[in-house]
Design a protein around this motif. Structure first.
Motif, mmCIF file in Angstrom:
data_model
loop_
_atom_site.group_PDB
_atom_site.id
_atom_site.type_symbol
_atom_site.label_atom_id
_atom_site.label_comp_id
_atom_site.label_asym_id
_atom_site.label_seq_id
_atom_site.Cartn_x
_atom_site.Cartn_y
_atom_site.Cartn_z
ATOM 1 N N ASP A 249 0.833 -1.212 0.000
ATOM 2 C CA ASP A 249 0.000 0.000 0.000
ATOM 3 C C ASP A 249 0.861 1.252 0.000
ATOM 4 O OD1 ASP A 249 -2.255 -1.464 0.023
ATOM 5 O OD2 ASP A 249 -2.800 -1.077 2.113
ATOM 6 N N GLU A 250 2.028 1.145 0.619
ATOM 7 C CA GLU A 250 2.939 2.287 0.695
ATOM 8 C C GLU A 250 3.886 2.303 -0.501
ATOM 9 O OE1 GLU A 250 2.936 4.703 3.046
ATOM 10 O OE2 GLU A 250 1.141 3.741 3.843
ATOM 11 N N PHE A 251 4.558 1.170 -0.688
ATOM 12 C CA PHE A 251 5.516 1.065 -1.782
ATOM 13 C C PHE A 251 5.714 -0.404 -2.102
ATOM 14 C CE2 PHE A 251 9.568 0.981 -3.952
ATOM 15 C CZ PHE A 251 9.540 2.135 -4.721
ATOM 16 N N GLY A 252 5.125 -0.842 -3.184
ATOM 17 C CA GLY A 252 5.200 -2.245 -3.572
ATOM 18 C C GLY A 252 6.089 -2.450 -4.776
ATOM 19 N N LEU B 58 8.280 0.049 -7.481
ATOM 20 C CA LEU B 58 9.715 -0.033 -7.788
ATOM 21 C C LEU B 58 9.942 -0.198 -9.291
ATOM 22 C CD1 LEU B 58 12.578 -0.026 -6.778
ATOM 23 C CD2 LEU B 58 12.387 -2.489 -6.346
ATOM 24 N N VAL B 59 9.109 -1.014 -9.907
ATOM 25 C CA VAL B 59 9.223 -1.199 -11.358
ATOM 26 C C VAL B 59 9.056 0.141 -12.077
ATOM 27 C CG1 VAL B 59 8.078 -2.196 -13.382
ATOM 28 C CG2 VAL B 59 8.513 -3.627 -11.375
ATOM 29 N N GLY B 60 8.179 0.973 -11.552
ATOM 30 C CA GLY B 60 7.887 2.247 -12.203
ATOM 31 C C GLY B 60 8.753 3.404 -11.740
ATOM 32 N N ALA B 61 9.592 3.156 -10.752
ATOM 33 C CA ALA B 61 10.407 4.244 -10.196
ATOM 34 C C ALA B 61 11.512 4.660 -11.160
ATOM 35 C CB ALA B 61 11.021 3.804 -8.869
ATOM 36 N N THR C 36 15.184 2.998 -5.519
ATOM 37 C CA THR C 36 14.531 3.743 -4.456
ATOM 38 C C THR C 36 15.415 3.818 -3.234
ATOM 39 O OG1 THR C 36 12.485 4.015 -3.195
ATOM 40 C CG2 THR C 36 13.354 1.792 -3.350
ATOM 41 N N SER C 37 15.170 4.854 -2.475
ATOM 42 C CA SER C 37 15.842 5.059 -1.212
ATOM 43 C C SER C 37 15.014 4.333 -0.143
ATOM 44 C CB SER C 37 15.867 6.570 -0.972
ATOM 45 O OG SER C 37 16.478 6.846 0.241
ATOM 46 N N TRP C 38 15.649 3.501 0.657
ATOM 47 C CA TRP C 38 14.897 2.695 1.635
ATOM 48 C C TRP C 38 14.748 3.475 2.940
ATOM 49 C CZ3 TRP C 38 12.908 -1.649 -0.479
ATOM 50 C CH2 TRP C 38 12.136 -2.448 0.375
ATOM 51 N N PHE C 39 14.106 4.627 2.840
ATOM 52 C CA PHE C 39 13.995 5.495 4.025
ATOM 53 C C PHE C 39 12.855 5.050 4.934
ATOM 54 C CE2 PHE C 39 11.204 7.250 0.808
ATOM 55 C CZ PHE C 39 10.063 7.543 1.533
ATOM 56 N N ASP D 162 20.199 2.609 -0.652
ATOM 57 C CA ASP D 162 19.366 2.682 -1.849
ATOM 58 C C ASP D 162 19.397 1.322 -2.508
ATOM 59 O OD1 ASP D 162 19.224 5.344 -1.230
ATOM 60 O OD2 ASP D 162 20.031 6.070 -3.143
ATOM 61 N N VAL D 163 18.288 0.959 -3.114
ATOM 62 C CA VAL D 163 18.233 -0.337 -3.795
ATOM 63 C C VAL D 163 17.692 -0.166 -5.203
ATOM 64 C CG1 VAL D 163 17.809 -1.522 -1.608
ATOM 65 C CG2 VAL D 163 15.875 -0.982 -3.117
ATOM 66 N N LYS D 164 18.130 -1.062 -6.081
ATOM 67 C CA LYS D 164 17.694 -1.054 -7.481
ATOM 68 C C LYS D 164 17.077 -2.408 -7.803
ATOM 69 C CE LYS D 164 19.829 -0.699 -12.098
ATOM 70 N NZ LYS D 164 19.060 0.356 -12.735
ATOM 71 N N LEU D 165 16.021 -2.361 -8.564
ATOM 72 C CA LEU D 165 15.370 -3.603 -8.972
ATOM 73 C C LEU D 165 16.319 -4.460 -9.809
ATOM 74 C CD1 LEU D 165 12.605 -5.177 -9.080
ATOM 75 C CD2 LEU D 165 12.312 -4.129 -11.334
#
Length: 157
Positions: A11-14, A18-21, A26-29, A100-103
């Motif tokens: 609901d927050e970030f699925g 990430l696919v669309g980022a 994304t930053s894992w804040f 930070d993580v990348k798909l």
DNA sequence: GCCAACGTTGGC
DNA sequence: GCCAACGTTGGC
């Protein structure tokens, strides 16, 4: 090279987010637990993690990500108007950090229920009773076995 | 919505 | 430093 599992609420970030980022990165804040924070500080570039959906109708692993930036101060702790504000944190002495993580890949979805029935995963941290940590280490053996599960056809036990 | 498990807070 | 109270997590 180490392996991890990182929880996110879809609901927050699925995985779709990430696919669309931008850059599929994304930053894992927002992590506000010391043990989870410490694990992020242990992470090395190119470590890999399972992207796990939690607090949702069907929890489970939805993808694989790679660490592309080492732990650095989580800027959300300084934003007094945001949900992740920490009044005790200062720029000089930040409390919270994030990587930070990348798909790497959106995988076949592996439900929590399927993880639970694997005898070889009985020791996995997230399967332990009462475990709530949002970031946990995964052993090389566990990683390998889950990779094999992902390669199976949907629905196979 | 329930509830077990856990982490954090704060009074003493 | 103890520990009760409270808030949060997260599966079900």
């Amino acid at each position: 090279m180490h392996y991890w599992l990182m929880k996110s609420e879809p609901d927050e970030f699925g995985i779709d987010d990430l696919v669309g980022a931008r850059g599929q990165t994304t930053s894992w804040f927002g992590v506000r637990n010391y043990q989870a924070r410490n694990y992020m500080r242990e992470m090395q570039l190119r470590d890999r993690a399972f992207f796990y959906h939690s607090s949702c109708p069907e929890p489970g692993i939805a993808g694989i990500v790679e660490i592309t930036k080492l732990a650095h101060p989580d800027v959300s702790q300084f934003d007094a108007t945001g949900n992740y504000y920490d009044p005790k944190a200062t720029r000089e002495h930040p409390r919270w950090f994030n990587v930070d993580v990348k798909l790497v890949e959106r995988t076949r979805f592996v439900p929590l229920a399927q993880l639970r029935v694997q005898p070889a995963l009985a020791g996995m941290v997230i399967l332990q009773r009462g475990n709530r940590l949002s970031i946990t280490p995964v052993t090389a053996q566990e990683w390998k076995l889950i990779m094999r599960l992902m390669a199976r056809r949907a629905g196979a036990a």
